[in-house]
Design a protein around this motif. Structure first.
Motif, PDB file in Angstrom:
ATOM      1  N   ALA A 109       0.861  -1.183   0.000  1.00 53.34           N
ATOM      2  CA  ALA A 109       0.000   0.000   0.000  1.00 53.34           C
ATOM      3  C   ALA A 109       0.898   1.234   0.000  1.00 53.34           C
ATOM      4  CB  ALA A 109      -0.908   0.004   1.223  1.00 53.34           C
ATOM      5  N   ILE A 110       0.691   2.117  -0.965  1.00 48.12           N
ATOM      6  CA  ILE A 110       1.513   3.319  -1.103  1.00 48.12           C
ATOM      7  C   ILE A 110       0.700   4.505  -0.597  1.00 48.12           C
ATOM      8  CG2 ILE A 110       2.918   4.683  -2.682  1.00 48.12           C
ATOM      9  CD1 ILE A 110       2.853   2.293  -4.603  1.00 48.12           C
ATOM     10  N   VAL A 168       2.075  15.224  -2.922  1.00 42.24           N
ATOM     11  CA  VAL A 168       3.012  14.169  -3.328  1.00 42.24           C
ATOM     12  C   VAL A 168       2.579  13.617  -4.685  1.00 42.24           C
ATOM     13  CG1 VAL A 168       3.870  11.853  -2.807  1.00 42.24           C
ATOM     14  CG2 VAL A 168       3.621  13.525  -0.970  1.00 42.24           C
ATOM     15  N   PRO A 169       3.476  13.583  -5.671  1.00 42.05           N
ATOM     16  CA  PRO A 169       3.114  13.039  -6.996  1.00 42.05           C
ATOM     17  C   PRO A 169       3.035  11.510  -6.943  1.00 42.05           C
ATOM     18  CG  PRO A 169       5.428  13.650  -6.974  1.00 42.05           C
ATOM     19  CD  PRO A 169       4.867  14.072  -5.641  1.00 42.05           C
ATOM     20  N   LEU A 170       1.985  11.027  -6.306  1.00 48.26           N
ATOM     21  CA  LEU A 170       1.904   9.597  -5.999  1.00 48.26           C
ATOM     22  C   LEU A 170       1.753   8.731  -7.245  1.00 48.26           C
ATOM     23  CD1 LEU A 170       2.035   8.028  -3.331  1.00 48.26           C
ATOM     24  CD2 LEU A 170      -0.438   7.759  -3.465  1.00 48.26           C
ATOM     25  N   THR A 171       1.012   9.225  -8.226  1.00 49.35           N
ATOM     26  CA  THR A 171       0.832   8.437  -9.451  1.00 49.35           C
ATOM     27  C   THR A 171       2.164   8.221 -10.154  1.00 49.35           C
ATOM     28  OG1 THR A 171      -1.442   9.210  -9.757  1.00 49.35           O
ATOM     29  CG2 THR A 171      -0.304   8.349 -11.695  1.00 49.35           C
ATOM     30  N   ASN A 172       2.949   9.279 -10.272  1.00 44.65           N
ATOM     31  CA  ASN A 172       4.263   9.150 -10.913  1.00 44.65           C
ATOM     32  C   ASN A 172       5.158   8.187 -10.139  1.00 44.65           C
ATOM     33  OD1 ASN A 172       3.460  10.996 -12.830  1.00 44.65           O
ATOM     34  ND2 ASN A 172       4.442  12.746 -11.838  1.00 44.65           N
ATOM     35  N   VAL A 219       5.099   7.756   1.477  1.00 45.26           N
ATOM     36  CA  VAL A 219       5.874   8.570   0.536  1.00 45.26           C
ATOM     37  C   VAL A 219       5.697  10.052   0.858  1.00 45.26           C
ATOM     38  CG1 VAL A 219       6.303   9.084  -1.893  1.00 45.26           C
ATOM     39  CG2 VAL A 219       5.508   6.806  -1.226  1.00 45.26           C
ATOM     40  N   GLY A 220       6.818  10.748   0.993  1.00 44.85           N
ATOM     41  CA  GLY A 220       6.802  12.188   1.221  1.00 44.85           C
ATOM     42  C   GLY A 220       7.701  12.899   0.233  1.00 44.85           C
ATOM     43  N   LEU A 221       7.769  14.208   0.359  1.00 44.39           N
ATOM     44  CA  LEU A 221       8.629  15.021  -0.500  1.00 44.39           C
ATOM     45  C   LEU A 221       9.969  15.239   0.188  1.00 44.39           C
ATOM     46  CD1 LEU A 221       5.997  17.642  -1.705  1.00 44.39           C
ATOM     47  CD2 LEU A 221       6.941  15.734  -3.022  1.00 44.39           C
ATOM     48  N   ALA A 222      11.043  15.042  -0.554  1.00 42.39           N
ATOM     49  CA  ALA A 222      12.386  15.114   0.029  1.00 42.39           C
ATOM     50  C   ALA A 222      12.752  16.515   0.489  1.00 42.39           C
ATOM     51  CB  ALA A 222      13.415  14.611  -0.980  1.00 42.39           C
ATOM     52  N   THR A 252       6.880  14.728   8.430  1.00 43.44           N
ATOM     53  CA  THR A 252       5.655  14.985   9.179  1.00 43.44           C
ATOM     54  C   THR A 252       4.719  13.795   9.049  1.00 43.44           C
ATOM     55  OG1 THR A 252       3.799  16.513   9.453  1.00 43.44           O
ATOM     56  CG2 THR A 252       4.530  16.079   7.205  1.00 43.44           C
ATOM     57  N   MET A 253       3.770  13.704   9.949  1.00 43.10           N
ATOM     58  CA  MET A 253       2.773  12.636   9.890  1.00 43.10           C
ATOM     59  C   MET A 253       1.586  13.081   9.059  1.00 43.10           C
ATOM     60  SD  MET A 253       2.711  11.069  13.758  1.00 43.10           S
ATOM     61  CE  MET A 253       1.387   9.949  13.310  1.00 43.10           C
ATOM     62  N   GLY A 254       1.179  12.220   8.145  1.00 42.75           N
ATOM     63  CA  GLY A 254       0.016  12.511   7.333  1.00 42.75           C
ATOM     64  C   GLY A 254      -1.271  12.169   8.064  1.00 42.75           C
ATOM     65  N   PRO A 255      -2.410  12.535   7.500  1.00 42.92           N
ATOM     66  CA  PRO A 255      -3.700  12.269   8.156  1.00 42.92           C
ATOM     67  C   PRO A 255      -3.981  10.785   8.351  1.00 42.92           C
ATOM     68  CG  PRO A 255      -4.004  13.033   5.889  1.00 42.92           C
ATOM     69  CD  PRO A 255      -2.569  13.250   6.226  1.00 42.92           C
ATOM     70  N   ILE A 256      -3.522   9.950   7.429  1.00 46.95           N
ATOM     71  CA  ILE A 256      -3.759   8.513   7.560  1.00 46.95           C
ATOM     72  C   ILE A 256      -2.952   7.949   8.722  1.00 46.95           C
ATOM     73  CG2 ILE A 256      -3.484   6.276   6.416  1.00 46.95           C
ATOM     74  CD1 ILE A 256      -4.022   7.667   3.771  1.00 46.95           C
TER      75      ILE A 256
END
Length: 267
Positions: free
Chosen positions: A161-162, A169-173, A252-255, A260-264
């Motif tokens: 799970a990503i 975050v450009p998650l699709t790419n 996955v985060g931005l470098a 930081t912690m995301g909502p999930i």
């Protein structure tokens, strides 16, 4: 009817004694100290074996993925369960009672030989992994031995799970790049809400279709070596399905941004 006729009597006997079991994420398959009256084969999902020590601490012993045998050592040695086995994700299992295993041993001794070989291979792998871990403190991070240890801990992963930390975050790419890289080890599929709805209909994620969705997702695991679940930024129905189906979760985060912690993660 024709298929049943072609089956041997022994196969039909097994069919009546073997049981199929669904185990929800977080539930225990069995607990340490329970009687050992059956073995299990993981069809889909993932299990974690935990040892409760004298001091009350819990020690991770190992994990079981698709196609692996669970609990066979205690059954063969006629001992109580040595560990507690929990479902990391929703898991489907085949339950084989110890009486059936004894019958197979009598009629087909070569099966026992094969089981011993499988057990020996697994035990040897665990020993090698522990030895490698003990060396990791004195060898460079990128040493071959460390890479070997790293591979041995994830060699039976089937689903990832990503999860994005932030909405930008450009998650699709990222997911497409990861899918392309994983094609090197086998067929890999990327799943999103749009892809699932295109295959199963617009109501695929509704509660009434949960069993159909689970069956289809399990089928994807059978067809592909790796399944990538591209999650939403928020904890949507789709994201919940992804997390329940995942062997591991990749955040996955931005470098160029602070960790930081995301909502999930917070939920």
């Amino acid at each position: 009817h024709c298929t049943a006729k072609r089956m041997s009597t022994f196969v039909r006997e097994i069919d009546f004694t073997v049981d199929w079991q669904m185990l929800e994420a977080g539930k225990a398959l069995f607990r340490q100290g329970d009687p050992s009256d059956s073995i299990f084969i993981v069809l889909t999902g993932r299990l974690r074996s935990v040892l409760n020590t004298v001091g009350g601490k819990k020690e991770l012993v190992g994990e079981f993925g698709r196609g692996e045998l669970v609990g066979i050592v205690e059954v063969l040695t006629q001992n109580e369960r040595a560990t507690t086995v929990l479902a990391i994700r929703d898991t489907e299992l085949t339950k084989i009672p110890s009486e059936l295993l004894n019958l197979i041993k009598l009629r087909y001794p070569q099966v026992v030989t094969r089981l011993i070989h499988l057990l020996g291979t697994r035990i040897l792998g665990n020993i090698q992994q522990k030895n490698t871990m003990s060396l990791s403190s004195v060898v460079p991070f990128r040493s071959d031995s460390y890479k070997k240890m790293e591979r041995s801990t994830v060699d039976n992963l089937a689903t990832i799970a990503i999860v994005p930390v932030t909405g930008d975050v450009p998650l699709t790419n990222f997911s497409l790049e990861l899918q392309h890289a994983l094609l090197g080890i086998g067929p890999t599929v990327r799943l999103t809400p749009d892809i699932v709805k295109a295959r199963l209909g617009t109501a695929a994620l509704e509660g009434v279709n949960e069993f159909r969705l689970f069956s289809w997702l399990s089928q994807q695991e059978d067809i592909h070596r790796m399944v990538l679940y591209q999650c939403d930024y928020q904890l949507t129905k789709w994201t919940k399905h992804c997390l329940r189906q995942a062997d591991c979760i990749l955040i996955v985060g931005l470098a160029d941004k602070e960790p930081t912690m995301g909502p999930i993660e917070k939920e």
